[in-house]
Design a protein around this motif. Structure first.
Motif, PDB file in Angstrom:
ATOM      1  N   SER A  29       0.951  -1.334  -0.065  1.00 38.96           N
ATOM      2  CA  SER A  29      -0.014   0.023   0.039  1.00 38.96           C
ATOM      3  C   SER A  29       0.847   1.070   0.154  1.00 38.96           C
ATOM      4  O   SER A  29       0.489   2.266  -0.550  1.00 38.96           O
ATOM      5  CB  SER A  29      -1.091   0.111   1.131  1.00 38.96           C
ATOM      6  OG  SER A  29      -0.190  -0.001   2.491  1.00 38.96           O
ATOM      7  N   HIS A  30       1.959   1.380   0.687  1.00 34.12           N
ATOM      8  CA  HIS A  30       2.741   2.413   0.524  1.00 34.12           C
ATOM      9  C   HIS A  30       3.591   2.623  -1.035  1.00 34.12           C
ATOM     10  O   HIS A  30       3.905   3.951  -1.186  1.00 34.12           O
ATOM     11  CB  HIS A  30       3.848   2.316   1.462  1.00 34.12           C
ATOM     12  CG  HIS A  30       4.646   1.073   1.282  1.00 34.12           C
ATOM     13  ND1 HIS A  30       4.602  -0.212   1.692  1.00 34.12           N
ATOM     14  CD2 HIS A  30       6.351   1.114   0.593  1.00 34.12           C
ATOM     15  CE1 HIS A  30       5.593  -0.878   1.177  1.00 34.12           C
ATOM     16  NE2 HIS A  30       6.511  -0.067   0.798  1.00 34.12           N
ATOM     17  N   LEU A  32       1.511   2.027  -3.827  1.00 31.57           N
ATOM     18  CA  LEU A  32       0.472   2.718  -4.838  1.00 31.57           C
ATOM     19  C   LEU A  32       0.053   3.886  -4.553  1.00 31.57           C
ATOM     20  O   LEU A  32      -0.016   4.456  -3.584  1.00 31.57           O
ATOM     21  CB  LEU A  32      -0.865   1.312  -4.577  1.00 31.57           C
ATOM     22  CG  LEU A  32      -0.606   0.169  -4.802  1.00 31.57           C
ATOM     23  CD1 LEU A  32      -1.992  -0.739  -4.257  1.00 31.57           C
ATOM     24  CD2 LEU A  32      -0.220  -0.233  -6.174  1.00 31.57           C
ATOM     25  N   CYS A  33      -0.432   4.466  -5.864  1.00 30.72           N
ATOM     26  CA  CYS A  33      -0.982   5.680  -5.584  1.00 30.72           C
ATOM     27  C   CYS A  33      -2.446   5.792  -4.866  1.00 30.72           C
ATOM     28  O   CYS A  33      -2.870   4.430  -4.794  1.00 30.72           O
ATOM     29  CB  CYS A  33      -1.430   6.340  -7.370  1.00 30.72           C
ATOM     30  SG  CYS A  33      -2.384   5.468  -8.038  1.00 30.72           S
ATOM     31  N   ASP A  34      -2.867   6.692  -4.447  1.00 26.64           N
ATOM     32  CA  ASP A  34      -4.143   6.675  -3.831  1.00 26.64           C
ATOM     33  C   ASP A  34      -5.190   6.183  -4.748  1.00 26.64           C
ATOM     34  O   ASP A  34      -6.393   5.693  -3.960  1.00 26.64           O
ATOM     35  CB  ASP A  34      -4.549   8.269  -3.423  1.00 26.64           C
ATOM     36  CG  ASP A  34      -3.556   8.565  -2.303  1.00 26.64           C
ATOM     37  OD1 ASP A  34      -2.965   8.121  -1.741  1.00 26.64           O
ATOM     38  OD2 ASP A  34      -3.326   9.779  -1.939  1.00 26.64           O
ATOM     39  N   THR A  35      -5.243   6.347  -5.869  1.00 24.94           N
ATOM     40  CA  THR A  35      -6.436   5.712  -6.643  1.00 24.94           C
ATOM     41  C   THR A  35      -6.056   4.556  -7.357  1.00 24.94           C
ATOM     42  O   THR A  35      -6.588   3.914  -8.385  1.00 24.94           O
ATOM     43  CB  THR A  35      -6.966   6.824  -7.853  1.00 24.94           C
ATOM     44  OG1 THR A  35      -5.685   7.247  -8.559  1.00 24.94           O
ATOM     45  CG2 THR A  35      -7.338   8.131  -7.191  1.00 24.94           C
ATOM     46  N   CYS A  36      -5.138   3.793  -6.928  1.00 27.36           N
ATOM     47  CA  CYS A  36      -4.590   2.721  -7.714  1.00 27.36           C
ATOM     48  C   CYS A  36      -5.104   1.166  -6.603  1.00 27.36           C
ATOM     49  O   CYS A  36      -5.458   1.527  -5.596  1.00 27.36           O
ATOM     50  CB  CYS A  36      -3.146   2.478  -7.630  1.00 27.36           C
ATOM     51  SG  CYS A  36      -2.511   3.652  -8.765  1.00 27.36           S
ATOM     52  N   LYS A 111      -6.255   0.680  -2.322  1.00 23.45           N
ATOM     53  CA  LYS A 111      -5.117   0.876  -1.291  1.00 23.45           C
ATOM     54  C   LYS A 111      -5.780   0.901  -0.009  1.00 23.45           C
ATOM     55  O   LYS A 111      -4.994   0.375   0.928  1.00 23.45           O
ATOM     56  CB  LYS A 111      -4.586   2.030  -1.682  1.00 23.45           C
ATOM     57  CG  LYS A 111      -3.218   2.643  -0.792  1.00 23.45           C
ATOM     58  CD  LYS A 111      -2.738   3.752  -1.055  1.00 23.45           C
ATOM     59  CE  LYS A 111      -1.686   4.156  -0.209  1.00 23.45           C
ATOM     60  NZ  LYS A 111      -0.711   5.349  -0.662  1.00 23.45           N
ATOM     61  N   LYS A 133      -5.126   1.619 -12.278  1.00 27.29           N
ATOM     62  CA  LYS A 133      -5.636   2.822 -11.623  1.00 27.29           C
ATOM     63  C   LYS A 133      -7.059   3.300 -11.864  1.00 27.29           C
ATOM     64  O   LYS A 133      -7.557   2.900 -13.154  1.00 27.29           O
ATOM     65  CB  LYS A 133      -4.396   3.982 -12.497  1.00 27.29           C
ATOM     66  CG  LYS A 133      -4.652   5.298 -11.847  1.00 27.29           C
ATOM     67  CD  LYS A 133      -3.724   6.406 -12.166  1.00 27.29           C
ATOM     68  CE  LYS A 133      -3.923   7.646 -11.656  1.00 27.29           C
ATOM     69  NZ  LYS A 133      -3.040   8.484 -12.036  1.00 27.29           N
ATOM     70  N   GLN A 135      -9.901   5.875 -12.649  1.00 29.00           N
ATOM     71  CA  GLN A 135     -10.088   7.119 -13.297  1.00 29.00           C
ATOM     72  C   GLN A 135     -11.659   7.408 -13.504  1.00 29.00           C
ATOM     73  O   GLN A 135     -12.144   7.051 -14.661  1.00 29.00           O
ATOM     74  CB  GLN A 135      -9.403   7.442 -14.819  1.00 29.00           C
ATOM     75  CG  GLN A 135      -7.723   6.927 -14.586  1.00 29.00           C
ATOM     76  CD  GLN A 135      -7.001   7.163 -15.896  1.00 29.00           C
ATOM     77  OE1 GLN A 135      -7.496   6.507 -16.893  1.00 29.00           O
ATOM     78  NE2 GLN A 135      -5.768   7.538 -15.684  1.00 29.00           N
ATOM     79  N   VAL A 142      -1.541  -0.005 -15.074  1.00 28.21           N
ATOM     80  CA  VAL A 142      -0.288   0.948 -14.544  1.00 28.21           C
ATOM     81  C   VAL A 142       0.980   0.302 -15.080  1.00 28.21           C
ATOM     82  O   VAL A 142       1.010  -0.691 -15.329  1.00 28.21           O
ATOM     83  CB  VAL A 142      -0.463   0.830 -12.983  1.00 28.21           C
ATOM     84  CG1 VAL A 142       0.918   1.822 -12.204  1.00 28.21           C
ATOM     85  CG2 VAL A 142      -1.631   1.542 -12.231  1.00 28.21           C
TER      86      VAL A 142
END
Length: 142
Positions: A29-30, A32-36, A111, A133, A135, A142
């Motif tokens: 989780s650290h 990944l992007c917030d929307t992944c 995440k 991701k 969108q 990704v």
């Protein structure tokens, strides 16, 4: 002795591979992007189509004509009305079947640990374990 060392190496490699294949380890989780998120499942489903006036009217006409062939006098009129009603229902159901469509459903563990589902018409390029991701209401690799 060589067999013991070899067995220890194989066990260590297997344990490492197993640990990395788990959901918690795979998401990182650290990283990944917030929307992944990570794909949990991808499968195809059939969605029932929409009924409409064409199916109802077409079915009612055919049902009415068939009902009109039965009975005499008031019985014929009743059979015509019943045939039209049954035909309208059947025509609507046929139209729903004819306009049904297949969609691909992807379940994604985000995440934050939540799971979301996304639908699309085309078969996606990702599979179980892929990172995607979000969108809006769509996904991208990704």
């Amino acid at each position: 002795m060589k067999q013991l060392v070899l067995a220890a190496i194989v066990a260590a490699v297997a344990a490492t591979a197993h640990a990395e294949s788990g959901i918690g380890a795979a998401i990182h989780s650290h990283m990944l992007c917030d929307t992944c998120g990570q794909v949990q499942d991808v499968h195809k489903e059939t969605r029932k189509g929409e009924g409409g006036a064409v199916g109802v009217v077409g079915g009612a006409v055919v049902g009415g004509l068939l009902g009109n062939q039965i009975g005499h006098g008031n019985g014929r009129a009743l059979a015509t009305v019943a045939g039209a009603a049954a035909g309208g229902y059947a025509g609507n159901e046929v139209q729903k079947h004819v306009t049904s469509k297949d969609v691909w459903v992807t379940s994604v563990r985000m995440k934050d640990g939540s799971t979301r589902k996304f639908e699309q018409a085309a078969q996606p390029s990702w599979k179980h374990g892929s990172v995607v991701k979000v969108q809006g209401k769509a996904l991208s690799a990704v």
